[in-house]
Design a protein around this motif. Structure first.
Motif, PDB file in Angstrom:
ATOM      1  N   GLY A 126      -3.006  -1.487  -5.595  1.00  0.00           N
ATOM      2  CA  GLY A 126      -2.323  -1.816  -4.650  1.00  0.00           C
ATOM      3  C   GLY A 126      -0.936  -1.054  -4.438  1.00  0.00           C
ATOM      4  O   GLY A 126      -0.490  -1.039  -3.205  1.00  0.00           O
ATOM      5  N   VAL A 127      -0.432  -0.298  -5.508  1.00  0.00           N
ATOM      6  CA  VAL A 127       0.682   0.521  -5.105  1.00  0.00           C
ATOM      7  C   VAL A 127       0.110   1.692  -4.279  1.00  0.00           C
ATOM      8  O   VAL A 127       0.923   2.299  -3.469  1.00  0.00           O
ATOM      9  CB  VAL A 127       1.153   1.156  -6.537  1.00  0.00           C
ATOM     10  CG1 VAL A 127       2.065   2.394  -6.510  1.00  0.00           C
ATOM     11  CG2 VAL A 127       1.855  -0.156  -7.311  1.00  0.00           C
ATOM     12  N   TYR A 128      -1.152   2.265  -4.714  1.00  0.00           N
ATOM     13  CA  TYR A 128      -1.334   3.568  -3.787  1.00  0.00           C
ATOM     14  C   TYR A 128      -2.013   3.191  -2.431  1.00  0.00           C
ATOM     15  O   TYR A 128      -1.871   3.881  -1.425  1.00  0.00           O
ATOM     16  CB  TYR A 128      -2.387   4.542  -4.580  1.00  0.00           C
ATOM     17  CG  TYR A 128      -3.794   4.037  -4.867  1.00  0.00           C
ATOM     18  CD1 TYR A 128      -4.533   3.969  -3.566  1.00  0.00           C
ATOM     19  CD2 TYR A 128      -4.497   3.705  -5.796  1.00  0.00           C
ATOM     20  CE1 TYR A 128      -6.038   3.815  -3.695  1.00  0.00           C
ATOM     21  CE2 TYR A 128      -5.828   3.062  -5.879  1.00  0.00           C
ATOM     22  CZ  TYR A 128      -6.478   3.308  -4.623  1.00  0.00           C
ATOM     23  OH  TYR A 128      -7.901   3.095  -4.731  1.00  0.00           O
ATOM     24  N   LYS A 134      -0.552   3.602   3.367  1.00  0.00           N
ATOM     25  CA  LYS A 134       0.062   3.024   4.431  1.00  0.00           C
ATOM     26  C   LYS A 134      -0.641   1.736   4.784  1.00  0.00           C
ATOM     27  O   LYS A 134      -0.162   1.439   6.376  1.00  0.00           O
ATOM     28  CB  LYS A 134       0.726   3.870   5.603  1.00  0.00           C
ATOM     29  CG  LYS A 134       1.087   5.262   5.250  1.00  0.00           C
ATOM     30  CD  LYS A 134       2.189   5.244   4.224  1.00  0.00           C
ATOM     31  CE  LYS A 134       2.931   6.634   3.848  1.00  0.00           C
ATOM     32  NZ  LYS A 134       3.780   6.526   2.842  1.00  0.00           N
ATOM     33  N   LYS A 135      -0.902   0.830   4.083  1.00  0.00           N
ATOM     34  CA  LYS A 135      -1.608  -0.239   4.447  1.00  0.00           C
ATOM     35  C   LYS A 135      -1.092  -1.341   3.922  1.00  0.00           C
ATOM     36  O   LYS A 135      -1.407  -2.044   2.713  1.00  0.00           O
ATOM     37  CB  LYS A 135      -3.046  -0.258   4.279  1.00  0.00           C
ATOM     38  CG  LYS A 135      -3.908   0.855   5.062  1.00  0.00           C
ATOM     39  CD  LYS A 135      -5.480   0.737   4.635  1.00  0.00           C
ATOM     40  CE  LYS A 135      -6.166   1.978   5.435  1.00  0.00           C
ATOM     41  NZ  LYS A 135      -7.410   2.177   5.057  1.00  0.00           N
ATOM     42  N   PRO A 136       0.221  -1.966   4.356  1.00  0.00           N
ATOM     43  CA  PRO A 136       0.773  -2.938   3.659  1.00  0.00           C
ATOM     44  C   PRO A 136      -0.056  -4.365   3.483  1.00  0.00           C
ATOM     45  O   PRO A 136       0.158  -4.839   2.427  1.00  0.00           O
ATOM     46  CB  PRO A 136       2.208  -3.181   4.515  1.00  0.00           C
ATOM     47  CG  PRO A 136       1.748  -2.591   5.991  1.00  0.00           C
ATOM     48  CD  PRO A 136       0.865  -1.500   5.406  1.00  0.00           C
ATOM     49  N   GLU A 137      -0.747  -4.651   4.326  1.00  0.00           N
ATOM     50  CA  GLU A 137      -1.545  -6.007   4.359  1.00  0.00           C
ATOM     51  C   GLU A 137      -2.610  -5.693   3.260  1.00  0.00           C
ATOM     52  O   GLU A 137      -2.908  -6.698   2.440  1.00  0.00           O
ATOM     53  CB  GLU A 137      -2.093  -6.399   5.636  1.00  0.00           C
ATOM     54  CG  GLU A 137      -1.044  -6.793   6.797  1.00  0.00           C
ATOM     55  CD  GLU A 137      -1.565  -7.129   8.024  1.00  0.00           C
ATOM     56  OE1 GLU A 137      -2.949  -7.232   8.201  1.00  0.00           O
ATOM     57  OE2 GLU A 137      -0.978  -7.382   8.914  1.00  0.00           O
ATOM     58  N   ALA A 139      -2.302  -3.895   0.770  1.00  0.00           N
ATOM     59  CA  ALA A 139      -2.036  -3.609  -0.496  1.00  0.00           C
ATOM     60  C   ALA A 139      -1.329  -5.028  -1.015  1.00  0.00           C
ATOM     61  O   ALA A 139      -1.746  -5.396  -2.336  1.00  0.00           O
ATOM     62  CB  ALA A 139      -0.645  -2.744  -0.313  1.00  0.00           C
ATOM     63  N   LEU A 140      -0.994  -5.869  -0.139  1.00  0.00           N
ATOM     64  CA  LEU A 140      -0.464  -7.306  -0.430  1.00  0.00           C
ATOM     65  C   LEU A 140      -1.436  -8.092  -1.137  1.00  0.00           C
ATOM     66  O   LEU A 140      -1.615  -8.906  -1.877  1.00  0.00           O
ATOM     67  CB  LEU A 140       0.308  -7.906   0.569  1.00  0.00           C
ATOM     68  CG  LEU A 140       1.587  -7.309   0.713  1.00  0.00           C
ATOM     69  CD1 LEU A 140       2.461  -7.877   2.043  1.00  0.00           C
ATOM     70  CD2 LEU A 140       2.600  -7.515  -0.403  1.00  0.00           C
ATOM     71  N   VAL A 170       9.058  -5.277  -3.278  1.00  0.00           N
ATOM     72  CA  VAL A 170       9.462  -4.067  -2.686  1.00  0.00           C
ATOM     73  C   VAL A 170       8.809  -3.700  -1.515  1.00  0.00           C
ATOM     74  O   VAL A 170       9.220  -3.213  -0.419  1.00  0.00           O
ATOM     75  CB  VAL A 170       9.175  -2.993  -3.701  1.00  0.00           C
ATOM     76  CG1 VAL A 170       9.093  -1.384  -2.864  1.00  0.00           C
ATOM     77  CG2 VAL A 170      10.069  -2.947  -4.883  1.00  0.00           C
ATOM     78  N   ILE A 171       7.347  -3.824  -1.465  1.00  0.00           N
ATOM     79  CA  ILE A 171       6.678  -4.066   0.046  1.00  0.00           C
ATOM     80  C   ILE A 171       7.470  -4.701   1.082  1.00  0.00           C
ATOM     81  O   ILE A 171       7.426  -4.303   2.238  1.00  0.00           O
ATOM     82  CB  ILE A 171       5.294  -4.131  -0.183  1.00  0.00           C
ATOM     83  CG1 ILE A 171       4.420  -3.209  -0.971  1.00  0.00           C
ATOM     84  CG2 ILE A 171       4.547  -4.391   1.159  1.00  0.00           C
ATOM     85  CD1 ILE A 171       3.076  -3.524  -1.599  1.00  0.00           C
TER      86      ILE A 171
END
Length: 297
Positions: A126-128, A134-137, A139-140, A170-171
């Motif tokens: 999820g961090v990378y 640059k994919k927040p959704e 990653a979450l 943080v995200i």
């Protein structure tokens, strides 16, 4: 860099039991894998997948744990080494290495057979996904999946779970979802306060640093300052300097935003002192320029 574990001890165990029972490789592997595959497993040239190893143990009439009696310490040492490599890569913001390590281990039975170990990989995934892709959704989603692997009791939170919650917070903060960030990070802070001890001491300063940042973004300056003071008091009591310079900086920035230049300068200067002691000179010119600008005004 790829990481491999020596599974030769497990292969040797398989061969010993097979020979003791008077079974051929063909008899053991029938319907499970090829004879060539089991030969390589016994020689330690490859490691079996978790399902393959499970079926082999059943064929030999054994419990799966039998094969790890000799290998368990090495397995844990291996996991700890991977954990250290991931922590170092995150600390140095080398997220390319984080991705490479995760991808090299994601199908490793040492990780897939343990929820805790697999959770470690999913957290770093999820961090990378956020920092590199640059994919927040996405990653979450990965981070929430990681959290769901182990969490069952709201009164007890592991350090891994706390680290995952902080990453989620943080995200949210970086995506300017400030209310969600504050709610998430405050939740993590409550869980930290409920723990009697922490193996990873960086959790407390990291949490306070990020929460104070989210609070000043919401213009909750007094609350942000209180959060910083709490962190500074803890760090001094623990004789620990991790993120101390950054937290002093956050204090100064709060006062700058409140237009209290004298106090802002005081805490900026303290942050410079800490960064100098740590030989982290990359921050100092930037802060000195802020101090100069405040003095001019």
């Amino acid at each position: 860099m790829r990481y491999k574990m020596d599974f030769s001890l497990i292969g040797q165990k398989i061969r010993e039991v097979r020979m003791h029972l008077g079974l051929s490789q063909k008899e053991v592997c029938d319907g499970i894998c090829s004879q060539a595959q089991i030969s390589k497993i016994e020689k330690g040239e490859v490691y079996p997948s978790a399902p393959t190893l499970y079926l082999i143990t059943k064929r030999l009439g054994l419990d799966l744990n039998y094969f790890f009696e000799k290998g368990i310490t090495q397995r844990q040492d291996y996991v700890e080494e991977v954990k250290k490599q991931l922590a170092a890569a995150r600390r140095n913001t080398n997220y390319q290495d984080v991705r490479e390590i995760v991808k090299s281990e994601i199908n490793n039975p040492i990780f897939t057979s343990s929820k805790e170990n697999f959770q470690l990989l999913l957290w770093n995934k999820g961090v990378y996904e956020y920092t590199l892709e640059k994919k927040p959704e996405k990653a979450l989603k990965t981070l929430h999946e990681a959290l769901s692997l182990s969490h069952s009791n709201d009164n007890v939170w592991t350090e891994n779970e706390l680290a995952i919650i902080m990453s989620i917070g943080v995200i949210y903060m970086d995506e300017n979802q400030i209310d969600e960030a504050i709610e998430t990070l405050k939740k993590a802070k409550r869980y930290v306060n409920n723990r009697l001890n922490l193996e990873d001491k960086t959790i407390i300063p990291r949490l306070h640093f990020n929460l104070s940042k989210a609070l000043y973004k919401a213009e909750l300056f007094e609350e942000s300052i209180a959060c910083c003071k709490e962190a500074i008091e803890w760090l001094i009591k623990q004789d620990y300097m991790y993120l101390l310079g950054e937290i002093y900086y956050n204090m100064g920035y709060n006062y700058e935003l409140m237009r209290l230049a004298e106090k802002a300068i005081y805490y900026y200067e303290r942050s410079i002192l800490i960064f100098e002691l740590q030989n982290r000179l990359e921050h100092i010119d930037y802060i000195k320029n802020k101090i100069a600008a405040l003095k001019e005004n």
